[in-house]
Design an enzyme around this catalytic site. Structure first.
Site, short mmCIF file in Angstrom:
data_model
loop_
_atom_site.label_atom_id
_atom_site.label_comp_id
_atom_site.label_asym_id
_atom_site.label_seq_id
_atom_site.Cartn_x
_atom_site.Cartn_y
_atom_site.Cartn_z
N HIS A 14 0.86 -1.20 0.00
CA HIS A 14 0.00 0.00 0.00
C HIS A 14 0.89 1.24 0.00
O HIS A 14 1.47 1.60 1.02
CB HIS A 14 -0.90 0.02 1.25
CG HIS A 14 -1.80 1.21 1.33
ND1 HIS A 14 -3.14 1.10 1.60
CD2 HIS A 14 -1.58 2.54 1.17
CE1 HIS A 14 -3.70 2.30 1.61
NE2 HIS A 14 -2.75 3.19 1.36
N HIS A 16 1.41 5.41 -1.87
CA HIS A 16 0.99 6.52 -2.74
C HIS A 16 2.25 7.11 -3.38
O HIS A 16 3.13 7.60 -2.67
CB HIS A 16 0.27 7.60 -1.93
CG HIS A 16 -0.96 7.12 -1.25
ND1 HIS A 16 -2.22 7.25 -1.80
CD2 HIS A 16 -1.14 6.51 -0.05
CE1 HIS A 16 -3.12 6.73 -0.97
NE2 HIS A 16 -2.49 6.27 0.10
N ARG A 18 1.87 9.40 -6.01
CA ARG A 18 1.43 10.63 -6.68
C ARG A 18 1.74 10.54 -8.18
O ARG A 18 1.82 9.46 -8.75
CB ARG A 18 2.06 11.87 -6.01
CG ARG A 18 1.90 11.93 -4.49
CD ARG A 18 0.48 11.82 -4.00
NE ARG A 18 0.38 12.09 -2.56
CZ ARG A 18 -0.59 11.62 -1.79
NH1 ARG A 18 -1.53 10.84 -2.31
NH2 ARG A 18 -0.62 11.92 -0.51
N LYS A 100 -9.90 -0.71 -5.24
CA LYS A 100 -9.87 -0.04 -3.94
C LYS A 100 -11.21 0.62 -3.64
O LYS A 100 -11.74 1.38 -4.45
CB LYS A 100 -8.76 1.02 -3.95
CG LYS A 100 -8.64 1.87 -2.69
CD LYS A 100 -8.15 1.06 -1.51
CE LYS A 100 -8.05 1.93 -0.25
NZ LYS A 100 -6.75 2.59 -0.11
N HIS A 137 -10.41 1.04 2.43
CA HIS A 137 -10.17 2.09 3.43
C HIS A 137 -11.37 2.05 4.36
O HIS A 137 -12.45 2.51 4.02
CB HIS A 137 -10.04 3.47 2.77
CG HIS A 137 -9.76 4.56 3.76
ND1 HIS A 137 -8.58 5.29 3.75
CD2 HIS A 137 -10.48 5.06 4.80
CE1 HIS A 137 -8.60 6.17 4.74
NE2 HIS A 137 -9.76 6.05 5.38
N ASP A 248 1.51 2.80 3.48
CA ASP A 248 0.63 3.96 3.28
C ASP A 248 1.46 5.24 3.26
O ASP A 248 1.02 6.29 3.70
CB ASP A 248 -0.46 4.04 4.35
CG ASP A 248 -1.56 5.04 3.99
OD1 ASP A 248 -1.69 5.40 2.80
OD2 ASP A 248 -2.29 5.49 4.91
N HIS A 252 2.98 14.74 0.94
CA HIS A 252 2.40 16.05 0.61
C HIS A 252 3.51 17.08 0.72
O HIS A 252 4.39 16.97 1.59
CB HIS A 252 1.28 16.43 1.58
CG HIS A 252 0.06 15.56 1.48
ND1 HIS A 252 -0.90 15.76 0.51
CD2 HIS A 252 -0.36 14.52 2.24
CE1 HIS A 252 -1.86 14.85 0.67
NE2 HIS A 252 -1.56 14.10 1.71
#
Length: 347
Positions: A14, A16, A18, A100, A137, A248, A252
């Site tokens: 899992h 991210h 981007r 997902k 989620h 996860d 940012h």
């Protein structure tokens, strides 16, 4: 106690990454350690079908460092409009491994998510038929539900029903944060498993809130009380094949985190396995790390384990205070602090 730990190369189930200009940075960080990763589809716009998944996959592959064999495992973003044909086409592609479920409004870029789980029952039925995994989620989003209770309420209101309705569907309850989730997964059938993040093993809500608000600990699902952290550590170090690594890691830009209304997400990919090693060492369970990081996930997904290895060395180093993120910067978890394990780099 050994100062070196060699593991079969782990996978991240899992993450991210981007998109766009940040990919060379995020892909390099994950590829440094992991052989494969399940790539979250919550882009803007989201990855809704096999064609979009392939385009995103090609962008990730193009961003790999020279010589890297890192393999992105793609995921569809379920919406109220996802059809059984979308699922069948994605499964036939060979590169889409899961779909997902984001409840609408639950987390970053989830506005296009599912408004009512009943609306995706035809898609879930198709997933069960073709053997595609459902990633969840697990939080409700109703305003009257306390943010610390959203996971438990989701289990009671939705997840039990999905698992009972589709007993052959393989379900990954992602980034679990509560003892309630651990109990649910342990009591469910062999078709239900869960990922656990490094930050939920190492930290609880006191770390985020006591002595000042620390925005770089803010993530969704939110850090819970210490008793839940202990339950997660028990699960991760138990040796059970139902629990495996999913960072996860969710970057940012610094200004989006250090903000009056900051974004949710912790960036851990730069030192993920090192952070997990610290958590397992706290429990004197380093012998369980390889199963959690390298074996349980592939077994649940029906994939072979990686054949090459990585080596961790007990050698303190200082985490960077910031990292490049396109033309901006991202502040990693533990920025400027000491990490106790280092990944041995091979020439």
């Amino acid at each position: 106690m050994s100062d070196r730990l060699t593991l079969l190369r782990p996978d991240d189930w899992h993450i991210h990454l981007r998109d766009g200009a940040v990919l060379p940075h995020t892909v390099a960080d994950v590829a440094r350690t992991f052989g494969r990763a399940i790539i979250m589809p919550n882009l803007v716009p989201p990855v809704r079908n096999a064609q979009q998944a392939d385009a995103y996959r090609q962008r990730i592959l193009a961003a790999r460092p020279a010589g890297s064999r890192f393999e992105p495992l793609m995921v569809l973003y379920l919406t109220d409009q996802t059809t059984p044909e979308d699922i069948r086409t994605a499964k036939a592609s060979g590169f889409v491994h899961a779909a997902k479920l984001y409840p609408a409004g639950a987390t970053t870029n989830s506005d296009s998510g599912v408004t009512s789980i009943d609306k995706i029952f035809p898609a879930l039925e198709a997933m069960a038929e073709v053997g595609m995994l459902l990633l969840v989620h697990g939080e409700v989003t109703r305003g009257e539900i306390d943010v610390f209770d959203r996971e438990k309420v989701f289990i009671d209101e939705h997840l039990r029903r999905v698992v009972e309705r589709f007993p052959t569907l393989k379900v990954v309850f992602e980034h679990i944060t509560t003892g309630d989730a651990v109990q649910f997964v342990n009591e469910a059938s062999a078709n239900v498993a869960a990922t656990i993040t490094a930050h939920h093993l190492l930290y609880n809500r006191n770390h985020m809130l006591v002595g000042g608000i620390r925005p770089h600990f803010y993530c969704l699902p939110i850090l819970k009380r210490n008793t839940h952290q202990v339950a997660l550590l028990d699960a991760a170090t138990s040796g059970s094949g139902k629990f495996f690594l999913g960072t996860d890691s969710a970057p940012h830009a610094q200004h989006a985190k250090e903000n009056a209304c900051g974004c949710a997400g912790c960036y851990t990919a730069y030192a993920a396995i090192e952070l997990y090693a610290e958590a397992f060492e706290q429990r004197n369970a380093l012998d369980k790390l390889e199963g959690f990081a390298s074996l349980h996930g592939p077994a649940f997904y029906g994939l072979p384990a990686n054949q090459d290895t990585i080596t961790l060395v007990r050698d303190e180093w200082t985490a960077p205070t910031s990292l490049p993120f396109g033309e901006l910067t991202v502040i990693p978890l533990r920025a400027g602090e000491t990490l106790r394990w280092r990944l041995e780099e091979h020439a």
